[in-house]
Write an enzyme that holds these catalytic residues in place. Structure first.
Site, PDB file in Angstrom:
ATOM      1  N   GLU A   1       1.036  -1.260  -0.046  1.00 43.15           N
ATOM      2  CA  GLU A   1      -0.043  -0.080   0.005  1.00 43.15           C
ATOM      3  C   GLU A   1       0.862   1.239   0.006  1.00 43.15           C
ATOM      4  O   GLU A   1       0.539   1.950  -0.983  1.00 43.15           O
ATOM      5  CB  GLU A   1      -0.920  -0.089   1.236  1.00 43.15           C
ATOM      6  CG  GLU A   1      -2.192  -0.933   1.027  1.00 43.15           C
ATOM      7  CD  GLU A   1      -2.036  -2.353   1.255  1.00 43.15           C
ATOM      8  OE1 GLU A   1      -0.531  -2.537   1.704  1.00 43.15           O
ATOM      9  OE2 GLU A   1      -2.473  -3.325   1.010  1.00 43.15           O
TER      10      GLU A   1
ATOM     11  N   HIS B   1     -12.287  -4.828   8.259  1.00 41.28           N
ATOM     12  CA  HIS B   1     -12.949  -4.630   6.867  1.00 41.28           C
ATOM     13  C   HIS B   1     -14.260  -3.715   7.183  1.00 41.28           C
ATOM     14  O   HIS B   1     -15.071  -3.827   6.496  1.00 41.28           O
ATOM     15  CB  HIS B   1     -13.567  -5.922   6.206  1.00 41.28           C
ATOM     16  CG  HIS B   1     -12.333  -6.892   6.117  1.00 41.28           C
ATOM     17  ND1 HIS B   1     -11.931  -7.825   6.736  1.00 41.28           N
ATOM     18  CD2 HIS B   1     -11.481  -6.905   4.848  1.00 41.28           C
ATOM     19  CE1 HIS B   1     -10.867  -8.291   6.110  1.00 41.28           C
ATOM     20  NE2 HIS B   1     -10.640  -7.989   4.946  1.00 41.28           N
TER      21      HIS B   1
HETATM   22  C1  LIG Z   1      -2.300  -4.214   4.291  1.00 42.48           C
HETATM   23  C2  LIG Z   1      -3.278  -5.079   3.778  1.00 42.48           C
HETATM   24  N1  LIG Z   1      -3.518  -5.035   2.415  1.00 42.48           N
HETATM   25  C3  LIG Z   1      -4.486  -5.886   1.808  1.00 42.48           C
HETATM   26  C4  LIG Z   1      -5.223  -6.738   2.668  1.00 42.48           C
HETATM   27  C5  LIG Z   1      -6.096  -7.758   2.042  1.00 42.48           C
HETATM   28  N2  LIG Z   1      -5.604  -8.862   1.828  1.00 42.48           N
HETATM   29  C6  LIG Z   1      -5.832  -9.683   2.748  1.00 42.48           C
HETATM   30  S1  LIG Z   1      -5.015 -11.263   2.328  1.00 42.48           S
HETATM   31  C7  LIG Z   1      -4.350 -10.764   0.950  1.00 42.48           C
HETATM   32  C8  LIG Z   1      -3.511 -11.539  -0.040  1.00 42.48           C
HETATM   33  C9  LIG Z   1      -2.267 -12.258   0.952  1.00 42.48           C
HETATM   34  O1  LIG Z   1      -1.764 -13.086  -0.039  1.00 42.48           O
HETATM   35  P1  LIG Z   1      -0.695 -13.843   0.855  1.00 42.48           P
HETATM   36  O2  LIG Z   1       0.421 -13.246   1.559  1.00 42.48           O
HETATM   37  O3  LIG Z   1       0.015 -14.789  -0.176  1.00 42.48           O
HETATM   38  O4  LIG Z   1      -1.242 -14.929   1.904  1.00 42.48           O
HETATM   39  P2  LIG Z   1      -2.407 -16.125   1.825  1.00 42.48           P
HETATM   40  O5  LIG Z   1      -3.602 -15.688   1.562  1.00 42.48           O
HETATM   41  O6  LIG Z   1      -1.931 -16.772   0.434  1.00 42.48           O
HETATM   42  O7  LIG Z   1      -2.177 -17.124   2.910  1.00 42.48           O
HETATM   43  C10 LIG Z   1      -4.874  -9.594   0.638  1.00 42.48           C
HETATM   44  C11 LIG Z   1      -4.540  -8.599  -0.521  1.00 42.48           C
HETATM   45  C12 LIG Z   1      -4.809  -6.836   3.928  1.00 42.48           C
HETATM   46  N3  LIG Z   1      -5.530  -7.612   4.634  1.00 42.48           N
HETATM   47  N4  LIG Z   1      -3.934  -5.702   4.494  1.00 42.48           N
END
Ligand SMILES: Cc1ncc(C[n+]2csc(CCOP(=O)(O)OP(=O)(O)O)c2C)c(N)n1
Ligand SMILES: [Mg+2]
Lengths: 323, 413
Positions: free
Chosen positions: A56, A126
């Site tokens: 971000e 959220h």
């Molecule tokens: C700072 C932030 N940005 C965006 C999100 C929304 N978000 C939640 S999980 C995710 C994807 C994360 O992917 P990864 O790190 O590969 O973990 P996985 O879900 O595959 O375990 C996103 C973009 C968030 N929770 N926090």
């Protein structure tokens, strides 16, 4: 059109009318979590509509850099709750670039969109509404539409504004709110409030998704014979004091309401300014109807949110007090 | 366009899968049984190292009991997640819910390499780690149902499990936020270590998407600078929500991402490799050598969360292929069977017993009640600001009384 299609439509118009405009963010190329950028990559190409890494602060800083060269940067922060990792770039770079360079550079081409507000079960991360944190930052504009029609006009105005804008979209309304939206290109002036319902007895002020709640509260009050004037601020920063002041001078009473916690919420700013400027016209203490000073709760969200009944209670209270 | 995306991604995984599943196949053909309660397992091909002079052992032993325990835990995790999926679809669980099935070997392997004194922190994808670190199905599912018997009193939900007794610092809703916190935990472990003794370590688990958050680089630098016993554990399941790693990261060798920090890549579908690799990492970090980057090659079967069907950015074949060639539970079963530790019938009856017990725990969780209303305003500050009289809100909650406004006008929606 509903809210997410209106936002989608505004971005389509922006991409069509401004060849420097780009749209980017996490998962945006596939349409984004709320489908706001649906089909934009297919229509405008992968070099104008693209995914970013999960970064971000990077998204915000990247937007500042692109805009500094004259480009129009439309970035998405997936949820307003994730604006905080980008807060440094927003507060220290985005907002101050024009000022600290003596107007040589600016980041006016930046618009950061983010879905905000309660959805019923979003929990701590959220659901938040960060407009008051942002409103403490001279140099950016903060805008929150109440529905599809306002969203399209305000978003187009934000994208074209020569000031950086954080555009907060009430996500509960993405699908729920349906209105007739003009298909063409139109803008709604930033910094201007709109009177949604003229009235004589109490001024009721809100913004974004809260307007739906307030409209219901005003309707309930009308059943009790109370005539409310309902105002949508639309722009949180800078905000339209004149419209609010004119109304309070007429009604002598003010109820201001938002979902974010009450302490240092933007309602405090509205109340303080009205107390200062309309003191001699006030007939009752100003009432704020807001979220509690708790983290946004997963349990008891229904109790937390300032619903129409809490607002009705406040409207009745100020009317009683003025008798 | 979308189609070719998933193709590249699946090719990528397939390539890695091949090399890893070859190793898994070897495991079963090469093991030798020393006694009825001990087996030796070949982990050739399960590890890749970066900046390291030594590597985890490629030949490990495991007892029958260890493997049975591992199987039972992993099978419970699998059943629990599948049950969550069903309960979500039945609308008994609301809100955000991220499932862990496919990744069970990671949490289980780490658990088996660690001491309870080691600190563990992770992302929102935390149901199964909570289960491993002292939780019960009833407490985990109860939290998802939002009942007072849930692990966080029903106040946290899917993304927020904690267990103080077990040094589990829980799930974070903000992607990447757990990593600097993990560095703080590691510092505490170093600071509180007894002279001459091994330090307890701290592990922060995060995803391939999270790996590019700025705060992770900051914590990496601090951890290396101060030689903290910190394990940066990337659970590489190949996608951050809908975006595959080749589209969100300029480097896909996550175990090398710490640059000067040593790194280790582990077959995260092989629980014995995870255990052995993590023993190695714990030994390395606990001995004062500083932090380590560990990349777990894993896969999530479900979509990112309940609102993601998980099939728009990858194809069904990719998921089916992973299930049929790399499933972490099938691997453990194979180890048990090939080694003649237990037979098919015993596995079946174990599975049946676990399925039943998960079901019972879920029923028990359902019988619990919602937290009382005053939980809404509890636990915001250290000193209790709860009201003396329960009809009033604490002084920091300045609002009209909801109940009063609700009933006073006779309106109800
Ligand atoms: C700072 C932030 N940005 C965006 C999100 C929304 N978000 C939640 S999980 C995710 C994807 C994360 O992917 P990864 O790190 O590969 O973990 P996985 O879900 O595959 O375990 C996103 C973009 C968030 N929770 N926090
Ligand atoms: Mg991932």
């Amino acid at each position: 059109m509903n809210l997410f299609t209106a936002v989608n439509d505004a971005m389509r118009v922006a991409l069509r009318t401004d060849e420097t405009a780009i749209v980017f963010g996490e998962d945006v190329a596939f349409g984004g979590v709320f489908r706001c950028s649906h089909n934009l990559r297919e229509e405008f190409g992968a070099d104008r509509v693209f995914n970013t890494p999960l970064s971000e602060n990077g998204i915000a800083g990247f937007a500042v850099g692109y805009a500094a060269t004259g480009g129009t940067a439309i970035g998405e922060i997936q949820f307003a709750d994730y604006i905080f990792p980008a807060f440094d770039q927003i507060v220290n770079e985005l907002a101050k670039f024009r000022y600290r360079s003596g107007n040589q550079w600016n980041a006016g081409g930046v618009t950061l969109r983010a879905p905000c507000g309660a959805v019923g079960h979003g929990g701590h991360y959220h659901s938040q509404s960060p407009e008051a944190y942002l409103a403490h930052t001279p140099g950016i504009r903060v805008v929150m539409p109440r529905g599809p029609k306002a969203a399209k006009g305000l978003l187009l105005a934000s994208i074209r504004s020569r000031d950086p804008v954080v555009f907060l979209e009430p996500k509960a309304l993405y699908r729920a709110a349906v209105e007739d939206v003009p298909v063409g290109d139109y803008e709604i002036e930033l910094g201007k409030a709109e009177i949604l319902r003229p009235g004589e007895d109490v001024t009721v002020v809100g913004w974004g998704g809260q307007l739906r709640v307030l409209a219901k509260a005003c309707a309930l009050a009308a059943e009790l014979g109370i005539d409310c004037e309902l105002i949508d601020l639309q722009s949180i920063l800078p905000w339209d004091f004149e419209t609010v002041a004119a109304s309070v001078s007429k009604t002598g009473k003010l109820v201001v309401s938002h979902e974010a916690p009450i302490t240092c919420g933007f309602g405090a700013e509205v109340a303080a300014t009205v107390a200062d400027r309309c003191f001699w016209n006030l007939e009752a203490p100003i009432k704020r109807v807001c979220g509690y000073d708790t983290p946004f709760p997963l349990i008891y969200e229904k109790y937390y949110i300032p619903d129409e009944l809490k607002n009705l209670e406040a409207i009745k209270t100020v009317v009683e007090a003025a008798k | 366009m979308l189609h070719s995306v998933s193709l590249t991604a699946s090719r990528l995984i397939a390539a890695r899968t091949l090399s890893l599943s070859k190793a898994a196949a070897k495991t079963s053909s090469l093991f030798r049984s020393f006694s009825t309660s001990d087996g030796t397992f070949d982990l050739t091909g399960c590890f890749q190292t970066h900046n390291l002079d030594s590597a985890p052992s490629e030949s490990v032993t495991a007892t029958k009991q260890e493997l049975v325990d591992i199987f039972e835990l992993m099978y419970t995790m699998r059943r629990m997640e599948i049950t969550c999926d069903n309960e979500y679809k039945a609308r008994n669980i609301r809100g955000f819910c991220h499932l862990y099935d496919g990744q069970e070997a990671v949490a289980t392997g780490i658990l088996n390499a660690f001491e309870p004194e080691d600190s563990w922190i992770t992302s929102y994808r935390c149901h199964c780690i909570a289960l491993a670190r002292g939780g019960s199905v009833r407490q985990v599912v109860g939290e998802l149902f939002g009942v007072i018997d849930g692990m966080s009193r029903g106040k946290g939900g899917s993304m927020h499990f904690y267990n103080k007794k077990h040094n589990f610092f829980g799930g974070q809703g903000i992607v990447g936020a757990q990593v600097p916190v993990g560095a703080g935990l590691a510092f505490a472990n170093k600071y509180n270590a007894k002279p001459g003794e091994k330090m307890n370590v701290a592990i922060a688990c995060y995803g391939d998407g999270a790996a590019n958050q700025g705060q992770i680089w900051e914590s990496a630098n601090m951890s290396a600078l101060w030689k903290l016993p910190m394990i940066f554990c990337i659970e590489n399941n190949h996608y951050g929500m809908g975006t595959s790693i080749d589209r969100h990261s300029s480097i896909s060798d996550y175990y090398k991402m710490g640059n000067s920090i040593p790194g280790l890549r582990i077959d995260g579908m092989n629980v014995l490799a995870v255990r052995e690799g993590m023993r190695f990492a714990k030994e390395f970090c606990g001995s004062g050598n500083g932090p380590m980057y560990v990349e777990m090659m894993t896969y999530r079967y479900h979509g990112h969360s309940m609102s993601d069907p998980g099939t728009t950015y990858r194809n069904r074949e990719e998921i089916a292929f992973t299930r049929s060639t790399r499933d972490p539970l099938e691997f453990v079963k194979k180890c048990l069977l090939d080694n003649e530790f237990i037979d098919e019938a015993e596995i079946k009856s174990t599975e049946k017993r676990i399925r039943k017990s998960v079901q019972e725990e879920v029923m028990k969780a359902k019988e619990s009640t919602s937290p009382p209303l005053d939980e809404l305003t509890k636990h915001i500050f250290a000193t209790s600001l709860e009201p003396q009289c329960d009809s009033e809100y604490p002084p920091h909650i300045r609002m009209p009384n909801y109940e009063k406004s609700f009933w006073a006008n006779g309106h109800r929606n």
